[in-house]
Design an enzyme around this catalytic site. Structure first.
Site, PDB file in Angstrom:
ATOM      1  CB  SER A   1      -0.824   0.079   1.204  1.00 27.42           C
ATOM      2  OG  SER A   1      -0.085   0.187   2.289  1.00 27.42           O
ATOM      3  CE  LYS A   2       0.064   8.518  -0.673  1.00 29.10           C
ATOM      4  NZ  LYS A   2      -0.216   8.753   0.819  1.00 29.10           N
ATOM      5  NE  ARG A   3      -0.259   3.539   7.444  1.00 29.05           N
ATOM      6  CZ  ARG A   3      -1.342   2.915   8.105  1.00 29.05           C
ATOM      7  NH1 ARG A   3      -2.384   3.161   8.051  1.00 29.05           N
ATOM      8  NH2 ARG A   3      -0.829   2.072   9.236  1.00 29.05           N
TER       9      ARG A   3
ATOM     10  CD  GLU B   1       3.293   7.764   2.098  1.00 27.82           C
ATOM     11  OE1 GLU B   1       2.898   8.661   1.567  1.00 27.82           O
ATOM     12  OE2 GLU B   1       2.726   7.411   3.425  1.00 27.82           O
TER      13      GLU B   1
ATOM     14  CG  PHE C   1       0.858  10.620  -3.615  1.00 29.28           C
ATOM     15  CD1 PHE C   1       0.981  10.981  -2.589  1.00 29.28           C
ATOM     16  CD2 PHE C   1      -0.184  10.380  -4.196  1.00 29.28           C
ATOM     17  CE1 PHE C   1      -0.147  10.864  -1.768  1.00 29.28           C
ATOM     18  CE2 PHE C   1      -1.534  10.508  -3.401  1.00 29.28           C
ATOM     19  CZ  PHE C   1      -1.239  10.991  -2.227  1.00 29.28           C
TER      20      PHE C   1
END
Ligand code: GLU
Length: 500
Positions: free
Chosen positions: A263-265, A268, A285
Site C-alpha cells: 500500500s501507499k503507507r 512510505e 505523490f
C-alpha cells in the site's frame, strides 16, 4: 475451427493514481497480447462518477506510455469496439439489461435504503448476515413478489428502483482460472447483485461482463482481488448465453515484510513510492520515475512479481519479456516487493541505457540539471553511471564535475593533512599555470613529486580531495580533463584558503 484472435484488456477505474499493482496487471496483459500477436485494449471503467478523480485517466495513459506499454485500442486512440469509456456506453447497457429482464435472469427491485437497512438489522439480531436472494426475495419489494401491473405503475411513476440479478438456487458453479485451476462454488452463497443502480447506471459487474463480451475479449487477466467475483461473472455469461473468456487472476503484490498488500503507507514506511510517475492532485505523490527508476528497470522487476522467466538472464527488456512470457507459469502465491532487487535491476538497466536518455530522466528528478550544458551532462553521466543504482544516484556521483565541493569529508581530509600538504597544493597551483594541458598535468605533478621526494599516492589523494571533496570519484585524469585546469586551480586555492 480458426483460432479467435487474442484480445485482452486492462480496465482501471479512474479513481486516483495508478498503483504499481495496476501497472503489473497492465504489463501481464500487454506481454500476453503481444506474445500472441493480439490486441491490448484499455477500457476506462468510470461508471462510479462519485469516485472519479480528475486527471486519473490522463495519469493512467501517461504511466503506461512511460513504461513502454503501448495501447492498441482505448480512449483517445480509438478502435473498432469503442467507445472505450464505460460512461459513454450506456445505450449498450440499457439494451443488454432489457434482454436479461426479458429472459427472467434479472428483475426490478424497489426496496428503499431504509427498508434494506432494517432487514440487515433484523438479521444481525439473529446473528445472521443479510443476503438478498432466493431465501427472501419473494418477501421483498420487487417484480418477482409484486403484480406485473403494480410494477409497471411504479416504473411509469418514476419510483426509484434498481435491477437485480436472479442468482440461482442450489447450483454448483464450476470455475476455471489459468493461475489457480478449477474451483466449485455454491450458488447459495451468491446474492442477487445489483446490475443497474437507482441512477440508471450499471454496476461494475454488469458493465464489465457486457463490455468484455462486446469487445471480444478472449482472456481476462486481472488482480486477485477480483477472484471472488468470478462465479457471479460466470453466471452472468451463462444467463446471456455468451461464451465466456478465459480468466487468470494474478497474485497480490505484498509489502516488503510479506504481511499485507503493498500500500501507499507500507511503501512510505519503507521509503519508496508505489506509483509509476508523479501524481499531481490535491496532494502530490512522487512516482518511481522521480525516485530514479528507469521504465525498463521497473517493467523488468514488475514482470518477476508472480512470474519467473524460464531463462538464466535476469535483465530483460520489454521485447525480450514478450518472447518469454507464459501466462500458465504465473504462480498464485503473493510476491513481496523487494526494493533492493528493484534497485539492482535498475542498476543493470542504467548500464544498458543511452546516456542521453539517462540525462532526460535526470532532469525529471533534479530541476537544477536542466540548467547544465546537455553535452557535458551526457559525458558526465557516462563517466559515473557504473556506480549508480538509481538515476538519483547519478546526481550525487557527478555533482563535483560541475560544482566546486563545499563540504569536505572529514576522514578524507584527515588522511591528506600531513606534512607537505601545503607544498602539494602550491605545486598543483603552479602546475595548473605551467602545464601545457590537462593530459600532461598529472604526469607533471608526479614528476614534481619525485623531484621533491613526495609520494605519488599522497599527491593524488590530495588532488582528489581538493577536486571531489572526498576520496571518492572516478579516475583522476578523467576528472581533471572534465573540469579543466582553471577549475582545478580555483578549487586548490579555495581549499588552501579554507582548509589549511
Ligand atoms: N475496474 C476494475 C478495476 O478497477 C476492473 C477489474 C477487472 O479487470 O475486471 O480494477
Amino acid at each position: 475451427m480458426t483460432k479467435k484472435p487474442t484480445r485482452v484488456r486492462f480496465a482501471p477505474s479512474p479513481t486516483g493514481p495508478l498503483h504499481v499493482g495496476g501497472v503489473r496487471t497492465a504489463l501481464f496483459n500487454y506481454l500476453f497480447a503481444k506474445k500472441n500477436d493480439g490486441a491490448f485494449v484499455l477500457r476506462i471503467e468510470d461508471t462510479d462518477k462519485k469516485r472519479e478523480v480528475e486527471g486519473a485517466e490522463k495519469y493512467i495513459l501517461d504511466s503506461l506510455k512511460w513504461c513502454g506499454i503501448s495501447v492498441d485500442e482505448g480512449p483517445k486512440i480509438g478502435g473498432e469496439y469503442g467507445p472505450y469509456r464505460q460512461s459513454e456506453r450506456n445505450r449498450l447497457y440499457n439494451k443488454e439489461i432489457e434482454s436479461l429482464l426479458d429472459s427472467g435472469h434479472a428483475y426490478y427491485a424497489f426496496d428503499s435504503e431504509e427498508e434494506l437497512s432494517n432487514q440487515r438489522k433484523e438479521c444481525e439480531k439473529k446473528g445472521e448476515t443479510f443476503m438478498y436472494n432466493w431465501r427472501n426475495r419473494l418477501e421483498l419489494k420487487n417484480s418477482l413478489s409484486m403484480q406485473k401491473k403494480e410494477v409497471e405503475m411504479l416504473i411509469s411513476r418514476g419510483e426509484k428502483h434498481v435491477v437485480r440479478f436472479l442468482s440461482p438456487k442450489d447450483k454448483t458453479i464450476e470455475t476455471f482460472d489459468i493461475v489457480r485451476g478449477h474451483s466449485r462454488i455454491d450458488s447459495n452463497l451468491i446474492d442477487d447483485k445489483i446490475l443497474i443502480k437507482a441512477d440508471g447506471t450499471p454496476t461494475y459487474h454488469f458493465a464489465n461482463i457486457v463490455d468484455d463480451h462486446h469487445m471480444k475479449i478472449t482472456h481476462v487477466i486481472r488482480g486477485e482481488e477480483w477472484l471472488p467475483s468470478l462465479a457471479l461473472h460466470q453466471l452472468l455469461y451463462e444467463s446471456f448465453g455468451w461464451e465466456k473468456p478465459l480468466f487468470a487472476h494474478l497474485p497480490l503484490i505484498l509489502n516488503p515484510s510479506g504481511k499485507g498488500k503493498l500500500s501507499k503507507r507500507s511503501g512510505e514506511k519503507s521509503g519508496f513510492p508505489v506509483f509509476p510517475i508523479k501524481w499531481r492532485g490535491d496532494v502530490s505523490f512522487e512516482g518511481f520515475r522521480e525516485f530514479g527508476i528507469l521504465p525498463s528497470g521497473l517493467v523488468n522487476y514488475l514482470a518477476t512479481l508472480g512470474w519467473t522467466p524460464d531463462e538464466e538472464a535476469e535483465i530483460l527488456e520489454i521485447t525480450e519479456l514478450i518472447k518469454l512470457f507464459e501466462l500458465e507459469k504465473v504462480v498464485s502465491a503473493g510476491a513481496n516487493f523487494d526494493l533492493e532487487k528493484l534497485k539492482w535491476n535498475n542498476h543493470k538497466h542504467i548500464q544498458n541505457t543511452k546516456d542521453k536518455i539517462l540525462v532526460e530522466e535526470l532532469c525529471v528528478c533534479f530541476n537544477e540539471a536542466k540548467s547544465l550544458n546537455e553535452k557535458l551532462l551526457i559525458k558526465a553521466v557516462g563517466l559515473v553511471k557504473e556506480r549508480a543504482n538509481t538515476v538519483k544516484d547519478l546526481w550525487g556521483l557527478l555533482n563535483y564535475l560541475f560544482y566546486d565541493p563545499i563540504k569536505f569529508d572529514e576522514k578524507s581530509v584527515t588522511r591528506i593533512k600531513k606534512e607537505g600538504l601545503e607544498k602539494i597544493l602550491s605545486a598543483i597551483l603552479l602546475q595548473c599555470k605551467s602545464a601545457s594541458g590537462e593530459e600532461v598535468f598529472i604526469n607533471d605533478l608526479k614528476a614534481w613529486g619525485e623531484e621533491n621526494n613526495i609520494g605519488a599516492g599522497q599527491i593524488m589523494m590530495s588532488l582528489r580531495v581538493v577536486l571531489v571533496g572526498s576520496l571518492n570519484g572516478v579516475d583522476l585524469q578523467k576528472i581533471v580533463s572534465f573540469v579543466g585546469l582553471k577549475n582545478v586551480a580555483r578549487r586548490a586555492s579555495r581549499f588552501l584558503g579554507t582548509n589549511i
